[in-house]
Scaffold this motif. Structure first.
Motif, PDB file in Angstrom:
ATOM      1  N   PHE A 302       0.845  -1.204   0.000  1.00 12.88           N
ATOM      2  CA  PHE A 302       0.000   0.000   0.000  1.00 12.88           C
ATOM      3  C   PHE A 302       0.880   1.253   0.000  1.00 12.88           C
ATOM      4  O   PHE A 302       0.670   2.181  -0.787  1.00 12.88           O
ATOM      5  N   VAL A 303       1.867   1.272   0.881  1.00 10.50           N
ATOM      6  CA  VAL A 303       2.738   2.457   1.000  1.00 10.50           C
ATOM      7  C   VAL A 303       3.448   2.724  -0.328  1.00 10.50           C
ATOM      8  O   VAL A 303       3.516   3.862  -0.803  1.00 10.50           O
ATOM      9  N   GLU A 304       3.932   1.672  -0.967  1.00 13.62           N
ATOM     10  CA  GLU A 304       4.659   1.828  -2.247  1.00 13.62           C
ATOM     11  C   GLU A 304       3.754   2.405  -3.321  1.00 13.62           C
ATOM     12  O   GLU A 304       4.127   3.330  -4.048  1.00 13.62           O
ATOM     13  N   LYS A 305       2.546   1.858  -3.419  1.00  9.27           N
ATOM     14  CA  LYS A 305       1.608   2.328  -4.454  1.00  9.27           C
ATOM     15  C   LYS A 305       1.174   3.769  -4.175  1.00  9.27           C
ATOM     16  O   LYS A 305       1.050   4.582  -5.098  1.00  9.27           O
ATOM     17  N   LEU A 306       0.962   4.085  -2.922  1.00  5.97           N
ATOM     18  CA  LEU A 306       0.532   5.456  -2.591  1.00  5.97           C
ATOM     19  C   LEU A 306       1.650   6.444  -2.928  1.00  5.97           C
ATOM     20  O   LEU A 306       1.408   7.516  -3.486  1.00  5.97           O
ATOM     21  N   LYS A 307       2.863   6.053  -2.601  1.00  2.78           N
ATOM     22  CA  LYS A 307       4.026   6.919  -2.866  1.00  2.78           C
ATOM     23  C   LYS A 307       4.066   7.322  -4.354  1.00  2.78           C
ATOM     24  O   LYS A 307       4.215   8.497  -4.687  1.00  2.78           O
ATOM     25  N   LEU A 308       3.891   6.346  -5.238  1.00  2.00           N
ATOM     26  CA  LEU A 308       3.965   6.632  -6.679  1.00  2.00           C
ATOM     27  C   LEU A 308       2.907   7.637  -7.093  1.00  2.00           C
ATOM     28  O   LEU A 308       3.158   8.579  -7.836  1.00  2.00           O
ATOM     29  N   LYS A 309       1.694   7.434  -6.576  1.00  2.00           N
ATOM     30  CA  LYS A 309       0.585   8.335  -6.943  1.00  2.00           C
ATOM     31  C   LYS A 309       0.836   9.736  -6.388  1.00  2.00           C
ATOM     32  O   LYS A 309       0.570  10.735  -7.055  1.00  2.00           O
ATOM     33  N   VAL A 310       1.305   9.808  -5.168  1.00  2.00           N
ATOM     34  CA  VAL A 310       1.512  11.129  -4.542  1.00  2.00           C
ATOM     35  C   VAL A 310       2.614  11.881  -5.277  1.00  2.00           C
ATOM     36  O   VAL A 310       2.507  13.090  -5.520  1.00  2.00           O
ATOM     37  N   GLU A 311       3.647  11.154  -5.677  1.00  2.00           N
ATOM     38  CA  GLU A 311       4.756  11.830  -6.377  1.00  2.00           C
ATOM     39  C   GLU A 311       4.334  12.338  -7.755  1.00  2.00           C
ATOM     40  O   GLU A 311       4.980  13.226  -8.319  1.00  2.00           O
ATOM     41  N   ALA A 312       3.243  11.792  -8.285  1.00  2.00           N
ATOM     42  CA  ALA A 312       2.775  12.247  -9.608  1.00  2.00           C
ATOM     43  C   ALA A 312       1.906  13.509  -9.514  1.00  2.00           C
ATOM     44  O   ALA A 312       1.560  14.110 -10.532  1.00  2.00           O
ATOM     45  N   LEU A 313       1.557  13.929  -8.298  1.00  2.00           N
ATOM     46  CA  LEU A 313       0.687  15.111  -8.157  1.00  2.00           C
ATOM     47  C   LEU A 313       1.447  16.367  -8.583  1.00  2.00           C
ATOM     48  O   LEU A 313       2.598  16.560  -8.199  1.00  2.00           O
ATOM     49  N   LYS A 314       0.750  17.228  -9.345  1.00  2.00           N
ATOM     50  CA  LYS A 314       1.401  18.435  -9.847  1.00  2.00           C
ATOM     51  C   LYS A 314       0.908  19.637  -9.042  1.00  2.00           C
ATOM     52  O   LYS A 314      -0.298  19.905  -8.979  1.00  2.00           O
ATOM     53  N   MET A 315       1.847  20.337  -8.442  1.00  2.00           N
ATOM     54  CA  MET A 315       1.479  21.545  -7.681  1.00  2.00           C
ATOM     55  C   MET A 315       1.553  22.749  -8.601  1.00  2.00           C
ATOM     56  O   MET A 315       2.380  22.780  -9.512  1.00  2.00           O
ATOM     57  N   GLY A 316       0.738  23.762  -8.343  1.00  2.00           N
ATOM     58  CA  GLY A 316       0.844  24.953  -9.180  1.00  2.00           C
ATOM     59  C   GLY A 316      -0.285  25.922  -8.946  1.00  2.00           C
ATOM     60  O   GLY A 316      -1.092  25.776  -8.008  1.00  2.00           O
ATOM     61  N   ASN A 317      -0.343  26.912  -9.830  1.00  2.00           N
ATOM     62  CA  ASN A 317      -1.424  27.892  -9.799  1.00  2.00           C
ATOM     63  C   ASN A 317      -2.709  27.164 -10.195  1.00  2.00           C
ATOM     64  O   ASN A 317      -2.738  26.460 -11.210  1.00  2.00           O
ATOM     65  N   GLY A 318      -3.751  27.335  -9.417  1.00  2.00           N
ATOM     66  CA  GLY A 318      -5.016  26.666  -9.708  1.00  2.00           C
ATOM     67  C   GLY A 318      -5.547  26.969 -11.101  1.00  2.00           C
ATOM     68  O   GLY A 318      -6.297  26.182 -11.674  1.00  2.00           O
ATOM     69  N   LEU A 319      -5.168  28.117 -11.651  1.00  2.00           N
ATOM     70  CA  LEU A 319      -5.676  28.489 -12.978  1.00  2.00           C
ATOM     71  C   LEU A 319      -4.994  27.702 -14.099  1.00  2.00           C
ATOM     72  O   LEU A 319      -5.494  27.658 -15.214  1.00  2.00           O
ATOM     73  N   ASP A 320      -3.827  27.095 -13.807  1.00  2.00           N
ATOM     74  CA  ASP A 320      -3.112  26.360 -14.856  1.00  2.00           C
ATOM     75  C   ASP A 320      -3.702  24.961 -15.043  1.00  2.00           C
ATOM     76  O   ASP A 320      -3.886  24.232 -14.061  1.00  2.00           O
TER      77      ASP A 320
END
Ligand code: SIN
Length: 479
Positions: A302-320
Motif C-alpha cells: 500500500f505504502v509503495e503504491k501510494l508513494k507513486l501516486k503522490v509523487e505524480a501530483l502536480k502543484m501549481g497555480n489553480g488556474l493552470d
C-alpha cells in the motif's frame, strides 16, 4: 488575471434586494501570490440589524408563496449557476486557490443542492396520526423563519447552497456571512439569485468582521436558526452565544477522518480512494482522510503504491491546466501541516515522500509511515496534503484506534469482506462511513457528524427538516 472583467464579478453586499457598499472595506487576496483581488464591505452593525428586520418582513410573504413557485425559482437559480459554471469556477480559484477542475466540480456540486431542494420544496409533507381519543392529530411542517448561515473558505459555493437551498425551499429567508477569505463566490451566487427572480430580502449576503457579525446574528431574537460550517472551537462559541435566544442550530464542525484499509481490500481501489479523500482541495476538507490505518499484510505494498501516486501530483497555480494541488489558504495553514509532519518524524515516523519545510504558498504532498496514536496528526485535524500511515493487525484494534478521537464526521473502510463492512460500519462512531470509496459527498445524502463534529444534517430530506418546525394541531370532538 483581472477578476473584475468577469460578468458576474461583484464586490458589494446583497441586502434586501439592493447592492450596498460601506466606507470600511476588507481586502480579498489570491492565495497563489498574495495579490489583492478586490475589497468587500465591512458592514456596520446598524445595517445588519436592519437587514435582519427586512428578512423577517420578506419571510412572512415568502412562506405564503406556493411550494411550486419556490421550486421554480430555485430551478432558475440552478440553471443560471450551471450556465455560469466557468466564470464562477474562475472566481473561486482566484480567491480560494483550488485547481480550476476542482472549482468546476464544486460549482456543479453546489448547484446540485439547489436542484435537489427545488424538488424537495414540493415534498415537505406533514402527517395525520391516528389518535387514541376522539380527536384527529394533524402535523404541519412550517418554515422556521429568518435563518443565518456562516460558511467556510474551503468550499466557497457548496457550503452556501446546501444551507440556502433548503432554507428557501422550506419558506425561510436567510442571511449568509461567507468566509472573509472567499466572499466573491458568494456574491457572484447572489448576483445569479437576483437574476433568478427571488423576491426582495429572502436571500442576503453580508460581509465584514466574522466575530461581530457572528455575535449580531446569534444574539438577534429575530434569527430563529443558525447553520455554521467551520471549526469546533468557533462552533462551540456560536452555540453558547445562541443560547440566550434558543436558536435551532446546525453545526458542521471539525473532523479527524480515519481510513481503514483491510488485508481483503482491493489495493488499487484503496489507494485511489485515499488519494481522492486525502488530496481533494489540497487536503483542506472536513471529510479528508486524516489517519490512514493499513493492515499488516498489505502495509508495504500500500505504502509503495501510494508513494507513486503522490509523487505524480502536480502543484501549481489553480488556474493552470494540469494542476492537482493549489496553494493552501494562508501561511498559518502551511505552518500547521509542517508541524504535524515534523512531529510525526521526531517521534519515529518514517518519511516516504515529501518534506516538512515549504518555501512558497504550497505544501508539498507528503507521506509518512509508521505513525502512531501518540503523534499530533492522530489527535488533530491537519487540513493539508499530509498522509500519515499507521499499521494495525486486528479489526478490533483498527476500530478502537479510529474511534479514539473527540471527532465523528467522516470515516472510510476498504474491504471486500461483506460481513466485515457491515460490522465495522456499525462500530465506527461517525456520522458518515464510505465503503470502498473516498468520495461520499452527495446532495441526496445526509451529511453531518456526531461527537464534537457537530449537530444536524445537510442535504437529503433530512437537510430540509433542519429548516422546518413541527406544529401539532389537535382537531377535537370529531365524532
Ligand atoms: C467540508 O469539508 O466540510 C465539506 C466537504 C464536502 O461537502 O464534500
Amino acid at each position: 488575471m483581472d477578476i473584475t472583467i468577469l460578468s458576474i464579478f461583484e464586490n458589494r453586499c446583497w441586502v434586501n434586494g439592493q447592492w450596498i457598499t460601506s466606507e470600511k472595506t476588507l481586502d480579498v487576496t489570491n492565495p497563489f501570490d498574495g495579490s489583492i483581488l478586490t475589497s468587500v464591505p465591512i458592514l456596520e452593525e446598524s445595517v445588519i440589524l436592519q437587514a435582519i428586520q427586512d428578512a423577517e418582513i420578506a419571510q412572512k410573504k415568502w412562506k405564503k408563496v406556493s411550494a411550486n413557485e419556490r421550486s421554480l425559482l430555485l430551478r432558475n437559480w440552478f440553471n443560471l449557476i450551471m450556465q455560469h459554471q466557468e466564470e464562477l469556477a474562475t472566481i473561486m480559484t482566484l480567491e480560494q486557490g483550488k485547481p480550476l477542475k476542482e472549482s468546476r466540480g464544486e460549482i456543479a456540486y453546489a448547484a446540485s443542492y439547489i436542484e435537489w431542494f427545488s424538488e424537495e420544496a414540493k415534498r415537505a409533507y406533514g402527517d395525520i396520526i391516528p389518535s387514541n381519543i376522539h380527536s384527529e392529530i394533524l402535523v404541519f411542517k412550517e418554515a422556521i423563519g429568518v435563518c443565518a448561515a456562516i460558511t467556510p473558505w474551503n468550499f466557497p459555493a457548496a457550503m452556501i447552497t446546501r444551507k440556502v437551498a433548503p432554507a428557501l425551499a422550506a419558506g425561510c429567508s436567510i442571511l449568509v456571512k461567507p468566509a472573509s477569505e472567499t466572499p466573491l463566490t458568494a456574491l457572484a451566487l447572489a448576483k445569479l439569485a437576483e437574476q433568478a427572480g427571488f423576491p426582495t430580502g429572502i436571500f442576503n449576503v453580508i460581509t465584514g468582521s466574522s466575530m461581530s457579525i457572528g455575535k449580531i446574528l446569534t444574539e438577534s431574537p429575530l434569527v430563529k436558526k443558525l447553520s455554521f460550517t467551520g471549526s469546533t472551537e468557533i462552533g462551540a462559541k456560536l452555540m453558547a452565544q445562541s443560547s440566550t435566544t434558543i436558536k435551532k442550530l446546525s453545526l458542521e464542525l471539525g473532523g479527524n477522518a480515519p481510513v481503514i484499509v483491510f488485508n481483503s481490500a482491493n489495493l488499487d481501489q484503496a489507494v485511489q480512494g485515499v488519494m481522492d479523500t486525502k488530496f481533494r482541495n489540497a487536503g483542506q476538507t472536513c471529510v479528508c482522510a486524516n489517519r490512514i490505518y493499513v493492515q499488516n499484510e498489505i502495509y508495504n505494498d500500500f505504502v509503495e503504491k501510494l508513494k507513486l501516486k503522490v509523487e505524480a501530483l502536480k502543484m501549481g497555480n489553480g488556474l493552470d491546466a494540469g494542476t492537482d494541488i493549489g496553494p493552501l489558504i494562508n501561511r498559518k495553514a502551511i505552518l500547521k501541516v509542517e508541524e504535524h509532519i515534523r512531529d510525526a518524524m521526531d517521534k519515529g515516523g518514517v518519511l516516504v515522500t515529501g518534506q516538512a519545510k515549504n518555501v512558497n504558498a504550497y505544501c508539498v504532498p507528503t507521506v509518512v509511515k509508521d505513525v502512531t496514536q501518540e503523534m499530533l496528526c492522530a489527535k488533530e485535524e491537519t487540513f493539508g496534503p499530509f498522509a500519515p500511515i499507521f499499521k494495525f493487525t486486528t479489526e478490533d484494534e483498527a476500530v478502537q484506534m479510529s474511534n479514539d478521537t473527540e471527532f465523528g464526521l467522516a470515516s472510510y473502510v476498504f474491504t471486500q469482506d461483506i460481513n466485515q463492512f457491515i460490522r465495522v460500519s456499525r462500530e465506527l462512531e461517525y456520522g458518515m462511513v464510505g465503503i470502498n470509496t473516498g468520495l461520499i459527498s452527495n446532495a441526496a445524502a445526509p451529511f453531518g457528524g456526531v461527537k464534537s463534529s457537530g449537530i444536524g444534517r445537510e442535504g437529503s430530506k433530512y437537510g430540509m427538516d433542519e429548516y422546518l418546525e413541527i406544529k401539532y394541531v389537535c382537531l377535537g370532538n370529531i365524532n
